[in-house]
Design an enzyme around this catalytic site. Sequence first.
Site, PDB file in Angstrom:
ATOM      1  CD  GLU A 101      78.279  90.280  85.647  1.00 44.17           C
ATOM      2  OE1 GLU A 101      79.450  89.852  85.730  1.00 44.17           O
ATOM      3  OE2 GLU A 101      77.980  91.473  85.769  1.00 44.17           O
ATOM      4  CD1 TRP A 117      70.351  98.383  89.160  1.00 40.37           C
ATOM      5  CD2 TRP A 117      68.984  97.854  87.481  1.00 40.37           C
ATOM      6  NE1 TRP A 117      70.953  97.398  88.419  1.00 40.37           N
ATOM      7  CE2 TRP A 117      70.144  97.060  87.386  1.00 40.37           C
ATOM      8  CE3 TRP A 117      67.986  97.686  86.527  1.00 40.37           C
ATOM      9  CZ2 TRP A 117      70.330  96.104  86.383  1.00 40.37           C
ATOM     10  CZ3 TRP A 117      68.170  96.743  85.514  1.00 40.37           C
ATOM     11  CH2 TRP A 117      69.317  95.970  85.454  1.00 40.37           C
ATOM     12  CG  HIS A 122      76.467  88.699  89.099  1.00 39.99           C
ATOM     13  ND1 HIS A 122      77.687  89.228  89.420  1.00 39.99           N
ATOM     14  CD2 HIS A 122      75.697  89.753  88.722  1.00 39.99           C
ATOM     15  CE1 HIS A 122      77.664  90.540  89.217  1.00 39.99           C
ATOM     16  NE2 HIS A 122      76.458  90.880  88.798  1.00 39.99           N
ATOM     17  NE  ARG A 152      82.005  93.012  88.502  1.00 42.54           N
ATOM     18  CZ  ARG A 152      81.100  92.506  87.666  1.00 42.54           C
ATOM     19  NH1 ARG A 152      81.415  91.492  86.882  1.00 42.54           N
ATOM     20  NH2 ARG A 152      79.893  93.005  87.627  1.00 42.54           N
ATOM     21  CG  ASP A 191      77.648  93.585  92.111  1.00 44.94           C
ATOM     22  OD1 ASP A 191      78.110  93.584  93.270  1.00 44.94           O
ATOM     23  OD2 ASP A 191      78.267  94.081  91.147  1.00 44.94           O
ATOM     24  CD  GLU A 204      80.274  96.254  89.826  1.00 50.24           C
ATOM     25  OE1 GLU A 204      79.381  96.994  89.467  1.00 50.24           O
ATOM     26  OE2 GLU A 204      80.893  95.520  89.023  1.00 50.24           O
ATOM     27  CG  ASP A 207      72.368  92.869  90.561  1.00 51.99           C
ATOM     28  OD1 ASP A 207      72.106  93.983  90.100  1.00 51.99           O
ATOM     29  OD2 ASP A 207      73.340  92.190  90.190  1.00 51.99           O
TER      30      ASP A 207
HETATM   31  C1  BGC Z   1      76.743  94.826  88.276  1.00 52.53           C
HETATM   32  C2  BGC Z   1      75.343  94.389  88.043  1.00 52.53           C
HETATM   33  C3  BGC Z   1      74.522  95.609  88.062  1.00 52.53           C
HETATM   34  C4  BGC Z   1      74.966  96.362  86.840  1.00 52.53           C
HETATM   35  C5  BGC Z   1      74.168  97.533  86.459  1.00 52.53           C
HETATM   36  C6  BGC Z   1      77.159  95.610  87.099  1.00 52.53           C
HETATM   37  O1  BGC Z   1      78.468  95.998  87.092  1.00 52.53           O
HETATM   38  O2  BGC Z   1      77.580  93.772  88.561  1.00 52.53           O
HETATM   39  O3  BGC Z   1      74.897  93.248  88.505  1.00 52.53           O
HETATM   40  O4  BGC Z   1      73.183  95.464  88.210  1.00 52.53           O
HETATM   41  O5  BGC Z   1      76.319  96.689  86.904  1.00 52.53           O
HETATM   42  O6  BGC Z   1      73.665  97.234  85.297  1.00 52.53           O
END
Ligand code: BGC
Length: 922
Positions: free
Chosen positions: A772, A561, A793, A496, A492, A498, A505
Amino acid sequence: METRMSGMGMGLVLVVLLGSSAVWAGDDLRVYACRCEYKVDPIGIDVSRPRLSWKIETPRKAVTQSAYQIRAAGKLDDLVGGKSLLWDSDKVKSDQSIHVSYAGPDLLSRQRIYWQVRVWDNQGGVSDWGRPACWEMGLLSPSEWKAQWIEPDLTEDTKISNPCPLLRKAFILRSPIRSARIYVTCHGLYEMELNGRPVSDALFAPGWTAYDKRLQYQTCDVTSLVKEGNNSVGVILGDGWFRGRLMGGPGRNLYGNTLAFLAQIEIVYEDGRSEMVVTDATWKASTGPILVSDIYDGETYDARLEKEGWTQPGFDDSAWSGVKVAQHSKDVLVAQEGPLVRRIQEIRPIKVYRTPAGQTVADMGQNMVGWVRIRVKGQAGTQVTLLHVEVLDKDGNVYTANLRSAKQTDRYIFKGAGEPEVFEPHFTFHGFRYVAVEGWQGDPSLDDLTGVVIHSDIAPTGTFECSNPMLNQLQHNIQWGQKGNFLDVPTDCPQRNERLGWMGDAQVFARTACFNADVAGFYTKWLADVAADQKTDGAVPHVIPDVLSRGQPTGGASAGWADAAVVVPWTVYLCYDDTRILERQYLSMRAWVDYMARRAGKGGLWKQDFTFGDWLAFATTRSDYPGATTDKDLICQAYFARSTDLVQRAAAVLGKTQDARRYADLLKKTKETFRREFVTANGRLASNTQTAYALALAFDLLPASQRADAARRLAADVDQFKHITTGFLGTPVICQVLSDYGYLGQAYMLLNRKNYPSWLYPITRGATTIWERWDGIKPDGSFQDEGMNSFNHYAYGAIGQWLYAVVAGLELDPDHPAYKHVLIQPHPGGGLSFARASLDSMYGKISSNWQVKAGLMRFDVSIPPNTTATVTLPKAQEKAVTEAGRSLSKVEGVRSVSQKGTSVVARIGSGTYSFEYPWSAP
Ligand code: BGC
């Protein structure tokens, strides 16, 4: 249908009459770009029937391959001499030039196969044998691994990041060496050296997979690194995804709390004898200069702790600790499948300056992913700190809040060599444009810092350019978004805490990704993890590899997703004609649709307790100006239909007729339910939003009688808002639906808009990647919610496919995947005076360039040999169109021409064409 013919074919040189011109065929036909499983001369693959592809080149037009012959041998000399062949396909009458499966004897571990191909064409041409290519098999069964898993015998506190362990072994080779390979993997990440030199240029090996079920090993040709006599091998291990920090909080050790290593060096001597050096209890362990290394937080490197020469022979390791032999599984080992992560590009900062807060900051000029290599002098024990951030705040100071808990900080502690020391980190990466530098003696110059851009080594394949510089910047940002987020898995974001393989995505961006780069191998590897981590009930986790619902019986299953499990394989199939990916993913694709069908039950309506919906859609607190929230149930049902449709198509491609029928029935019911639940008698959707109409039309959910009306409502909504209101799911399809239904003007209006919310707004704020959120930085310069505000993003970059396919007009025909038949249909508009796109397809380069100038449309098209195209010339009259000055009926390669409404449609064979006709602005 293929027919086999033996023999060498007809004469080599034939005169072919084409139109009025005579062409000598024979010595102007060439095969090139021979690849095996998408790779050039791969070693260490474990595909039992590798697929071979090649491209064809000729100056002649309208060329298709009429036959091919492949031969393969165990030795290069035998291949070239045409003797002791392992496999000779003979002349196969076929136009197949991609994914021809090897059909020789079964392949063995380590077997090296040389192959070459020659082709015949429809005009009597025959090529020479192409350049010999090769592939080499890896270790095909766990029993081939004589090496033992080893773990450094060091004391660690696994609740925190520990110094990176070093492992080494010295060994002696007694004769001259013919060849040497290393088969290697680990729990964690590794960097390996043999006799002081890296065994490969791979970064972040062995990559990130569903480690408990699939762990990749890499194969390296190290023939040139080993030598007769004393040798030494050494490896550094990093925590990486295996046991480093992943997701929020202190969460570590997701896959296990110890690092482990497995390597097998196989030597073949000149005299044919062979020997193995393997990981076992005789290896030694220590720690070295990397004190801390974490993907999110960065690396601390104390150069005073370097162990000079530790991967070279003669190093004294007597004070080192030993290793423990561990019993980790070898059944999970699989060969490296996708491209490796590598250093791809280097950039220099555009300026170094002092912020109002007094920090020294280097501006790389580009939001990039990787790290900075520094070259600087310092006194022993002093340190330089590098903090990496994406943006500056209103006042021009570095902004870290959007990194959440990721520290993105590298620290280098000098050994005080008296000369400049060079540092770059090993097992971390950063998403950044700005680097705040602390502890530097004096001010860094632009030459002291180098941005090292890293990503999966996906070859660029697409270009798009037009007369609007802001759209060119958009394309640039999309491509950099892809670079930054294709780091072994499609992530994504890269900055950060994550950086996960978020499915939504990946799903929305896949088609654009396939334009920009050759991502077939990249997705093939990742899709195997999608299947591996899918729950037994068919639910697909939110992220793959699954680190959010690990160990839980079910999880994820969010509309848009989870559907990545279906959409991405289908996209790879369409773009690369890869039926094997459909075969391999078929059960996974079906299981996801079956999951939805089961949950929908008799009523046929699929709902989920939790789904993300049209994530980050336009929202407002103004009561007189509604936001754009689309009913999540509507989205669920729309995606249920979408995935069912694709599974039905996949079943048909794979010849599973019963399944195809079954899913066609399910699709019918799912659409009926959609209409019953969400469409009024007059064709209004329950959610009167852009996303609702765009999904309903893009996924073909409405009866023919209601489509035009729905498109009209969508266009009316766009006209009323004068901007996009869609989130992650509506954004990729809205312009496509508008242009498909005759609202090109509205689509261009959305594309060209510069105010928030729009694709170009971030560019007005200096964006060099896709954000994003539509308003990551608000018009007043303040930031969006720091909890979720990535500036890299790729999801909204999904507009890229529309730039290629509609603006420039370069599209595939789903009935002839991989651009075997190209649909070239540009859509001039939006104030553009030209647009051009090119794509290096499986068959070769396709390009579509239009330009409007002084009342003339000039349209240059090129398609490679062994493909055909249908070219639609917009707003043209047949009689007024010329190609290189001639009327269309006289043009070699043009097979038919017809007038369809206001367009001229020409079917062409391969070659380059230059059309021209009078143009009046619409
Ligand atoms: C991510 C997104 C992801 C989403 C889920 C986020 O924290 O960065 O891109 O799809 O969570 O909705």
